[in-house]
Write a protein that holds these residues in place. Structure first.
Motif, PDB file in Angstrom:
ATOM      1  N   PRO A   6      19.751 -30.344  12.138  1.00 25.22           N
ATOM      2  CA  PRO A   6      20.209 -29.231  11.311  1.00 25.22           C
ATOM      3  C   PRO A   6      21.525 -29.529  10.593  1.00 25.22           C
ATOM      4  O   PRO A   6      21.938 -28.766   9.724  1.00 25.22           O
ATOM      5  CB  PRO A   6      20.386 -28.095  12.320  1.00 25.22           C
ATOM      6  N   LEU A   7      22.177 -30.630  10.954  1.00 25.76           N
ATOM      7  CA  LEU A   7      23.443 -30.977  10.316  1.00 25.76           C
ATOM      8  C   LEU A   7      23.195 -31.524   8.918  1.00 25.76           C
ATOM      9  O   LEU A   7      22.341 -32.391   8.730  1.00 25.76           O
ATOM     10  CB  LEU A   7      24.208 -32.006  11.140  1.00 25.76           C
ATOM     11  N   VAL A   8      23.956 -31.037   7.967  1.00 26.23           N
ATOM     12  CA  VAL A   8      23.840 -31.527   6.592  1.00 26.23           C
ATOM     13  C   VAL A   8      25.131 -32.267   6.273  1.00 26.23           C
ATOM     14  O   VAL A   8      26.191 -31.660   6.121  1.00 26.23           O
ATOM     15  CB  VAL A   8      23.611 -30.366   5.596  1.00 26.23           C
ATOM     16  N   THR A   9      25.029 -33.588   6.216  1.00 27.16           N
ATOM     17  CA  THR A   9      26.205 -34.398   5.907  1.00 27.16           C
ATOM     18  C   THR A   9      26.184 -34.897   4.466  1.00 27.16           C
ATOM     19  O   THR A   9      27.229 -35.206   3.913  1.00 27.16           O
ATOM     20  CB  THR A   9      26.319 -35.599   6.869  1.00 27.16           C
ATOM     21  N   GLN A  10      25.002 -34.998   3.878  1.00 26.13           N
ATOM     22  CA  GLN A  10      24.850 -35.395   2.486  1.00 26.13           C
ATOM     23  C   GLN A  10      23.954 -34.375   1.800  1.00 26.13           C
ATOM     24  O   GLN A  10      22.742 -34.583   1.679  1.00 26.13           O
ATOM     25  CB  GLN A  10      24.257 -36.791   2.362  1.00 26.13           C
ATOM     26  N   PRO A  11      24.537 -33.261   1.345  1.00 28.63           N
ATOM     27  CA  PRO A  11      23.710 -32.210   0.755  1.00 28.63           C
ATOM     28  C   PRO A  11      23.110 -32.610  -0.584  1.00 28.63           C
ATOM     29  O   PRO A  11      23.696 -33.381  -1.346  1.00 28.63           O
ATOM     30  CB  PRO A  11      24.689 -31.043   0.584  1.00 28.63           C
ATOM     31  N   ARG A  57       7.528 -22.992   5.918  1.00 29.04           N
ATOM     32  CA  ARG A  57       8.174 -24.298   5.837  1.00 29.04           C
ATOM     33  C   ARG A  57       9.038 -24.511   7.074  1.00 29.04           C
ATOM     34  O   ARG A  57       9.328 -23.576   7.818  1.00 29.04           O
ATOM     35  CB  ARG A  57       9.028 -24.365   4.568  1.00 29.04           C
ATOM     36  N   GLN A  58       9.481 -25.711   7.273  1.00 30.95           N
ATOM     37  CA  GLN A  58      10.430 -26.030   8.333  1.00 30.95           C
ATOM     38  C   GLN A  58      11.814 -25.622   7.831  1.00 30.95           C
ATOM     39  O   GLN A  58      12.207 -25.987   6.718  1.00 30.95           O
ATOM     40  CB  GLN A  58      10.394 -27.526   8.652  1.00 30.95           C
ATOM     41  N   VAL A  59      12.549 -24.873   8.655  1.00 26.99           N
ATOM     42  CA  VAL A  59      13.815 -24.297   8.211  1.00 26.99           C
ATOM     43  C   VAL A  59      14.870 -24.432   9.293  1.00 26.99           C
ATOM     44  O   VAL A  59      14.589 -24.263  10.478  1.00 26.99           O
ATOM     45  CB  VAL A  59      13.640 -22.796   7.868  1.00 26.99           C
ATOM     46  N   SER A  60      16.081 -24.705   8.863  1.00 28.05           N
ATOM     47  CA  SER A  60      17.237 -24.682   9.750  1.00 28.05           C
ATOM     48  C   SER A  60      18.355 -23.942   9.021  1.00 28.05           C
ATOM     49  O   SER A  60      18.562 -24.144   7.819  1.00 28.05           O
ATOM     50  CB  SER A  60      17.649 -26.123  10.071  1.00 28.05           C
ATOM     51  N   TRP A  61      19.065 -23.077   9.747  1.00 25.66           N
ATOM     52  CA  TRP A  61      20.227 -22.351   9.214  1.00 25.66           C
ATOM     53  C   TRP A  61      21.322 -22.488  10.250  1.00 25.66           C
ATOM     54  O   TRP A  61      21.160 -22.061  11.392  1.00 25.66           O
ATOM     55  CB  TRP A  61      19.866 -20.883   8.993  1.00 25.66           C
ATOM     56  N   LEU A  62      22.423 -23.133   9.882  1.00 25.36           N
ATOM     57  CA  LEU A  62      23.486 -23.424  10.832  1.00 25.36           C
ATOM     58  C   LEU A  62      24.823 -22.946  10.269  1.00 25.36           C
ATOM     59  O   LEU A  62      25.351 -23.542   9.331  1.00 25.36           O
ATOM     60  CB  LEU A  62      23.529 -24.930  11.118  1.00 25.36           C
ATOM     61  N   PRO A  63      25.375 -21.849  10.836  1.00 25.93           N
ATOM     62  CA  PRO A  63      26.659 -21.343  10.342  1.00 25.93           C
ATOM     63  C   PRO A  63      27.833 -22.100  10.940  1.00 25.93           C
ATOM     64  O   PRO A  63      27.739 -22.669  12.026  1.00 25.93           O
ATOM     65  CB  PRO A  63      26.658 -19.886  10.811  1.00 25.93           C
ATOM     66  N   SER A  64      28.960 -22.087  10.230  1.00 26.46           N
ATOM     67  CA  SER A  64      30.199 -22.674  10.725  1.00 26.46           C
ATOM     68  C   SER A  64      31.357 -21.805  10.242  1.00 26.46           C
ATOM     69  O   SER A  64      31.453 -21.506   9.054  1.00 26.46           O
ATOM     70  CB  SER A  64      30.352 -24.097  10.182  1.00 26.46           C
ATOM     71  N   TYR A  65      32.204 -21.406  11.177  1.00 27.44           N
ATOM     72  CA  TYR A  65      33.333 -20.541  10.841  1.00 27.44           C
ATOM     73  C   TYR A  65      34.631 -21.276  11.049  1.00 27.44           C
ATOM     74  O   TYR A  65      34.755 -22.083  11.960  1.00 27.44           O
ATOM     75  CB  TYR A  65      33.359 -19.303  11.753  1.00 27.44           C
ATOM     76  N   GLY A  66      35.628 -20.920  10.233  1.00 23.39           N
ATOM     77  CA  GLY A  66      36.976 -21.414  10.457  1.00 23.39           C
ATOM     78  C   GLY A  66      37.639 -20.572  11.531  1.00 23.39           C
ATOM     79  O   GLY A  66      37.014 -19.726  12.156  1.00 23.39           O
TER      80      GLY A  66
END
Length: 180
Positions: free
Chosen positions: A65-70, A34-43
């Protein structure tokens, strides 16, 4: 009912394993081509600070890759619920670690499911695998992939040097989540 195309946010404190859980979900998608994106974000701090990741699973090419409306939010602490709950699409799914967020907020247009994942992890003897329990619950609720794919994803994501010690507990935690 299987939900193959998902935009997911996993969020909590650094050190809770949410990026690892996101890798399991993404790897399951890759196994199924499948088409996949994984984007981490740290504080600002890793362990103890905020951490989240976005995972996108699609059958068609991913625009961003940005998820604004999950479609799905997995939240392991109150700040994550506060930050992301209102962003979840109507009809979406919210899984909350009710061991760490005792007062579960309500939203009429999404399914909010409390899962005492930290308590379950401690009770089953894998204290640090609450994240994998929630991943199993996500699978049980959405069937975003085949069960064989998510189990193989765990096998691939657990580091080779730690498999002897950690593979079976991770598979067991996944099964506990699936049974919830």
């Amino acid at each position: 009912m299987a939900e193959r195309n998902l935009n997911i946010i996993l969020s909590g404190f650094g050190g809770q394993g949410l990026l690892f859980a996101g890798k399991i979900i993404a790897q399951a998608g890759l196994i199924e081509d499948r088409q996949v994106s994984w984007l981490p974000s740290y504080g600002p701090e890793m362990r103890g600070g905020t951490a989240n990741c976005s995972v996108v699973l699609q059958d068609d090419p991913i625009g961003s890759p940005l998820v604004t409306q999950p479609d799905v939010l997995i939240a392991m602490n109150l700040p994550s619920v506060t930050k992301f709950l209102d962003d979840v699409k109507p009809g979406g799914l919210v899984l909350i670690d009710s061991s760490l967020v005792p007062e579960i907020p309500e939203r009429d247009d999404v399914r909010v499911i409390p899962v005492p994942s930290t308590e379950l992890a401690e009770r089953h003897g894998f204290k640090t695998l609450s994240n994998v329990i929630l991943t199993g619950k996500l699978f049980a609720e959405t069937h975003f992939c085949a069960q064989e794919s998510i189990e193989e994803a765990v096998r691939r994501v657990v580091p080779a040097g730690k498999r002897a010690k950690l593979l079976q507990p991770n598979l067991d935690a996944l099964a506990v989540g699936m049974a919830q």
